[in-house]
Design a protein around this motif. Structure first.
Motif, PDB file in Angstrom:
ATOM      1  N   MET A  92       0.840  -1.210   0.000  1.00  0.00           N
ATOM      2  CA  MET A  92       0.000   0.000   0.000  1.00  0.00           C
ATOM      3  C   MET A  92       0.864   1.245   0.000  1.00  0.00           C
ATOM      4  SD  MET A  92      -3.317  -0.334   2.397  1.00  0.00           S
ATOM      5  CE  MET A  92      -3.834   1.309   1.938  1.00  0.00           C
ATOM      6  N   LYS A  93       1.924   1.209   0.802  1.00  0.00           N
ATOM      7  CA  LYS A  93       2.823   2.367   0.873  1.00  0.00           C
ATOM      8  C   LYS A  93       3.420   2.658  -0.507  1.00  0.00           C
ATOM      9  CE  LYS A  93       7.016   4.188   2.816  1.00  0.00           C
ATOM     10  NZ  LYS A  93       8.181   4.068   3.683  1.00  0.00           N
ATOM     11  N   ALA A  94       3.883   1.580  -1.178  1.00  0.00           N
ATOM     12  CA  ALA A  94       4.504   1.749  -2.494  1.00  0.00           C
ATOM     13  C   ALA A  94       3.504   2.338  -3.483  1.00  0.00           C
ATOM     14  CB  ALA A  94       5.012   0.396  -2.987  1.00  0.00           C
ATOM     15  N   SER A  95       2.261   1.935  -3.357  1.00  0.00           N
ATOM     16  CA  SER A  95       1.256   2.407  -4.298  1.00  0.00           C
ATOM     17  C   SER A  95       0.802   3.846  -4.008  1.00  0.00           C
ATOM     18  CB  SER A  95       0.075   1.430  -4.275  1.00  0.00           C
ATOM     19  OG  SER A  95      -1.063   2.029  -4.815  1.00  0.00           O
ATOM     20  N   ILE A  96       0.489   4.125  -2.757  1.00  0.00           N
ATOM     21  CA  ILE A  96      -0.048   5.468  -2.418  1.00  0.00           C
ATOM     22  C   ILE A  96       1.047   6.505  -2.197  1.00  0.00           C
ATOM     23  CG2 ILE A  96      -1.639   6.708  -0.888  1.00  0.00           C
ATOM     24  CD1 ILE A  96      -2.327   4.057   0.419  1.00  0.00           C
ATOM     25  N   GLN A  97       2.212   6.045  -1.737  1.00  0.00           N
ATOM     26  CA  GLN A  97       3.278   6.949  -1.305  1.00  0.00           C
ATOM     27  C   GLN A  97       2.712   8.023  -0.372  1.00  0.00           C
ATOM     28  OE1 GLN A  97       5.901   8.056  -4.451  1.00  0.00           O
ATOM     29  NE2 GLN A  97       6.128   5.929  -5.016  1.00  0.00           N
ATOM     30  N   PRO A  98       2.240   7.588   0.777  1.00  0.00           N
ATOM     31  CA  PRO A  98       1.528   8.510   1.658  1.00  0.00           C
ATOM     32  C   PRO A  98       2.419   9.616   2.237  1.00  0.00           C
ATOM     33  CG  PRO A  98       1.872   6.388   2.730  1.00  0.00           C
ATOM     34  CD  PRO A  98       2.352   6.227   1.333  1.00  0.00           C
ATOM     35  N   ASP A  99       1.804  10.763   2.471  1.00  0.00           N
ATOM     36  CA  ASP A  99       2.530  11.875   3.100  1.00  0.00           C
ATOM     37  C   ASP A  99       2.726  11.617   4.591  1.00  0.00           C
ATOM     38  OD1 ASP A  99       2.428  13.538   0.707  1.00  0.00           O
ATOM     39  OD2 ASP A  99       0.262  13.528   1.069  1.00  0.00           O
ATOM     40  N   ASN A 100       1.830  10.811   5.157  1.00  0.00           N
ATOM     41  CA  ASN A 100       1.909  10.491   6.590  1.00  0.00           C
ATOM     42  C   ASN A 100       1.613   9.001   6.785  1.00  0.00           C
ATOM     43  OD1 ASN A 100       1.580  13.450   7.897  1.00  0.00           O
ATOM     44  ND2 ASN A 100       0.147  13.256   6.185  1.00  0.00           N
ATOM     45  N   ILE A 101       2.406   8.361   7.619  1.00  0.00           N
ATOM     46  CA  ILE A 101       2.049   6.998   8.062  1.00  0.00           C
ATOM     47  C   ILE A 101       2.007   7.063   9.590  1.00  0.00           C
ATOM     48  CG2 ILE A 101       2.643   4.552   8.090  1.00  0.00           C
ATOM     49  CD1 ILE A 101       4.164   4.888   5.546  1.00  0.00           C
ATOM     50  N   VAL A 102       0.811   6.936  10.115  1.00  0.00           N
ATOM     51  CA  VAL A 102       0.643   7.147  11.551  1.00  0.00           C
ATOM     52  C   VAL A 102       0.251   5.830  12.223  1.00  0.00           C
ATOM     53  CG1 VAL A 102      -0.751   8.351  13.277  1.00  0.00           C
ATOM     54  CG2 VAL A 102       0.090   9.586  11.278  1.00  0.00           C
ATOM     55  N   LEU A 103       0.968   5.516  13.290  1.00  0.00           N
ATOM     56  CA  LEU A 103       0.753   4.258  14.017  1.00  0.00           C
ATOM     57  C   LEU A 103      -0.031   4.518  15.300  1.00  0.00           C
ATOM     58  CD1 LEU A 103       1.646   1.198  14.555  1.00  0.00           C
ATOM     59  CD2 LEU A 103       3.551   2.193  15.831  1.00  0.00           C
ATOM     60  N   THR A 104      -1.094   3.721  15.514  1.00  0.00           N
ATOM     61  CA  THR A 104      -1.783   3.821  16.803  1.00  0.00           C
ATOM     62  C   THR A 104      -1.198   2.788  17.757  1.00  0.00           C
ATOM     63  OG1 THR A 104      -3.505   2.333  15.962  1.00  0.00           O
ATOM     64  CG2 THR A 104      -4.015   4.671  15.980  1.00  0.00           C
ATOM     65  N   VAL A 105      -0.914   3.237  18.965  1.00  0.00           N
ATOM     66  CA  VAL A 105      -0.449   2.318  20.009  1.00  0.00           C
ATOM     67  C   VAL A 105      -1.297   2.534  21.254  1.00  0.00           C
ATOM     68  CG1 VAL A 105       1.957   1.950  19.283  1.00  0.00           C
ATOM     69  CG2 VAL A 105       1.376   3.982  20.608  1.00  0.00           C
ATOM     70  N   ASP A 106      -1.506   1.442  21.972  1.00  0.00           N
ATOM     71  CA  ASP A 106      -2.398   1.451  23.131  1.00  0.00           C
ATOM     72  C   ASP A 106      -1.574   1.709  24.398  1.00  0.00           C
ATOM     73  OD1 ASP A 106      -3.942   0.671  25.287  1.00  0.00           O
ATOM     74  OD2 ASP A 106      -4.811  -1.066  24.274  1.00  0.00           O
ATOM     75  N   ALA A 107      -1.881   2.799  25.086  1.00  0.00           N
ATOM     76  CA  ALA A 107      -1.119   3.163  26.290  1.00  0.00           C
ATOM     77  C   ALA A 107      -1.133   2.051  27.334  1.00  0.00           C
ATOM     78  CB  ALA A 107      -1.690   4.434  26.905  1.00  0.00           C
ATOM     79  N   MET A 108      -2.211   1.249  27.319  1.00  0.00           N
ATOM     80  CA  MET A 108      -2.328   0.190  28.320  1.00  0.00           C
ATOM     81  C   MET A 108      -1.309  -0.931  28.093  1.00  0.00           C
ATOM     82  SD  MET A 108      -4.759   1.226  30.216  1.00  0.00           S
ATOM     83  CE  MET A 108      -5.410  -0.164  31.129  1.00  0.00           C
ATOM     84  N   SER A 109      -0.694  -0.974  26.905  1.00  0.00           N
ATOM     85  CA  SER A 109       0.241  -2.076  26.666  1.00  0.00           C
ATOM     86  C   SER A 109       1.665  -1.723  27.108  1.00  0.00           C
ATOM     87  CB  SER A 109       0.196  -2.531  25.211  1.00  0.00           C
ATOM     88  OG  SER A 109       0.575  -1.484  24.376  1.00  0.00           O
TER      89      SER A 109
END
Ligand code: GDP
Length: 297
Positions: free
Chosen positions: A209-226
């Motif tokens: 997907m990254k190669a295809s869209i070449q996104p301006d932002n790739i944002v990762l969600t992480v869970d504070a509880m982990s």
């Protein structure tokens, strides 16, 4: 609330020395020991704590502090500034293109709040930044995720693009870009697949997907509880995909906070937003100075 116990302990440790006219090496060392214990108990990474204490010590034992009229206050300020530094020295933001469509790929493990955060950011950017947003359902592994995004899109009045679960994520993303162009959207947010663990198949799909869209932002969600798992996950995603920012979710829970305090200095990826609830308005742009105020409040 997250950070409650850390906040209590740190404040107690610092209170002991704020009232004192002159500081001795002994009471400074006692305070540092207590600060160290509070951070370790909050699950802050060991190396991060070691460096933090060394930095505070060096600054606090300086002549200027030791001989000042109110050394306690100065030490509190040093600790505050070091916490702020850990969280990031300045506010980080999404990258927006000057012209054309800005793209944002949301990634994260299942259950961390990725789909919810995709919709929250869509609302935030629509309302606060007057963006014309398109949400794209690229989590075709879990049909329920498509439905979930559509429902959220309706709630916040944002267009959702989907081709159903039978079309692959890359094709969906490419078609979504054409759709966005035709409708003059200027921000496209892709909700991608998550898995319970990082695996080859997930990373391959995201890389394609990254190669295809070449996104301006790739944002990762992480869970504070982990807790400190945040660091491992952020590091892995960053190595394989190159992420531009993090959203730390579930800060309304009783997370000890160590993951959030460690992740920036270890991975160098900035925290962009924090999420503190399930409702669509429970998203805040992240300000390291305000978070440091909250911890030492
Ligand atoms: P995904 O699998 O990563 O897309 O996760 P979802 O967006 O479906 O979220 C998983 C669950 O966590 C849902 O029940 C959400 O309502 C909930 N959730 C998401 N963000 C938060 C948050 O900041 N606080 C709380 N308490 N719950 C959240």
């Amino acid at each position: 609330m997250a950070f409650e116990s850390l906040s209590d302990r740190l404040n107690k440790a610092l209170k002991n020395i704020t009232g004192q006219g002159k500081l001795t090496e002994k009471n400074m060392n006692d305070m540092l020991k207590e600060v160290r214990m509070s951070l370790l108990e909050a699950d802050v990474n060991y190396e991060v704590v070691k460096n933090f204490i060394a930095d505070v010590k060096e600054k606090a034992m300086g002549q200027e502090v030791m001989e000042s009229l109110n050394p306690g206050q100065m030490v509190v300020k040093i600790v505050h500034d070091e916490i702020q530094e850990l969280l990031g020295s300045e506010d980080a933001q999404l990258n927006f293109k000057k012209q054309g469509i800005t793209t944002l790929m949301m990634v994260g493990l299942q259950g961390t709040g990725k789909t919810t955060a995709s919709a929250k950011i869509a609302k935030y950017c629509t309302k606060k930044m007057k963006r014309r947003v398109l949400l794209v359902a690229c989590d075709v592994v879990r049909p329920a995720a498509i439905q979930q995004l559509q429902t959220l899109g309706q709630d916040i009045d944002v267009d959702v693009f989907t081709m159903g679960a039978d079309v692959d994520a890359v094709t969906t993303a490419e078609e979504a870009m054409k759709y966005a162009q035709d409708r003059q959207k200027d921000l496209v947010i892709f909700d991608t697949a998550g898995r319970l663990h990082i695996d080859e198949a997930l990373m391959q799909e995201l890389s394609d997907m990254k190669a295809s869209i070449q996104p301006d932002n790739i944002v990762l969600t992480v869970d504070a509880m982990s807790g400190q798992d945040i660091i491992t996950v952020a590091r892995d995603f960053n190595e394989k995909l190159g992420i531009t920012g993090l959203i730390v979710t579930k800060l309304d829970g009783d997370a000890r906070g160590g993951g959030l305090l460690s992740v920036r200095s270890i991975t160098n990826v900035p925290v962009l937003f924090v999420s503190n609830g399930e409702k669509m308005d429970d998203l805040e742009a992240f300000h390291p100075d305000r978070m440091a105020d909250r911890i030492l409040g």
